[in-house]
Design a protein around this motif. Structure first.
Motif, PDB file in Angstrom:
ATOM      1  N   ASP A  29       0.404  -1.520   0.097  1.00 32.84           N
ATOM      2  CA  ASP A  29      -0.194  -0.074  -0.288  1.00 32.84           C
ATOM      3  C   ASP A  29       0.988   1.244  -0.611  1.00 32.84           C
ATOM      4  O   ASP A  29       0.181   2.281  -0.231  1.00 32.84           O
ATOM      5  CB  ASP A  29      -1.344   0.414   0.731  1.00 32.84           C
ATOM      6  N   SER A 128      -3.284   0.840   5.876  1.00 31.77           N
ATOM      7  CA  SER A 128      -3.487   1.038   5.244  1.00 31.77           C
ATOM      8  C   SER A 128      -3.837  -0.034   4.684  1.00 31.77           C
ATOM      9  O   SER A 128      -3.232  -0.336   3.121  1.00 31.77           O
ATOM     10  CB  SER A 128      -1.874   1.027   5.188  1.00 31.77           C
ATOM     11  N   ASN A 131      -7.155  -0.614   2.591  1.00 34.80           N
ATOM     12  CA  ASN A 131      -6.905   0.512   2.372  1.00 34.80           C
ATOM     13  C   ASN A 131      -6.861  -0.250   0.690  1.00 34.80           C
ATOM     14  O   ASN A 131      -7.238   0.393   0.256  1.00 34.80           O
ATOM     15  CB  ASN A 131      -6.228   1.647   2.277  1.00 34.80           C
TER      16      ASN A 131
END
Length: 135
Positions: A29, A128, A131
């Motif tokens: 990420d 992250s 995400n």
């Protein structure tokens, strides 16, 4: 975490540990985040880039010369991580993990005071990864 785990366990929830390489997902990420930041940097006219935050310029440097092939491989790896995470929900209804792996630190800093690195991806691995997989 322990208190919540204990409460859920005593309330009859089935609890189990699952395996997911959250640190590698976080690393991936960070790659995509930096690629996005390069887009922002490149949108600033060259003659005005000296006005940008030097930390931002330093942050994007590790991926500045990334090739299309590297980006395509990273996309494939992101798909693998997303599938691994999605498949966990075949076995569990809820994933429980901390949002942050450390206690809060003084405002105005991007990293903890005792951090050896000024990159917040190095000390914040949890959000992250989610995400990355579009959760």
């Amino acid at each position: 975490m322990d208190e919540t785990y204990g409460y859920l366990w005593s309330s009859g929830f089935n609890m189990k540990t699952v395996d997911f390489d959250i640190h590698e997902a976080s690393r991936l990420d960070a790659f995509f985040y930096r690629i996005g930041c390069i887009g922002a940097v490149n949108s600033v006219p060259v003659e005005r880039r000296e006005l940008l935050d030097p930390g931002l310029l330093e942050f994007v440097e590790p991926v500045r010369n990334s090739t299309l092939e590297q980006i395509q491989r990273a996309n494939q790896q992101r798909d693998v991580f997303a599938q691994q995470l999605f498949s966990l929900f075949d076995e569990v209804d809820v994933l429980m993990l901390p949002t942050m792996p450390i206690m809060p630190f003084e405002a105005g800093h991007d990293t903890p005071p005792d951090s050896a690195d000024n990159d917040w991806f190095e000390w914040n691995p949890y959000t992250s990864a989610f995400n990355l997989t579009h959760n």
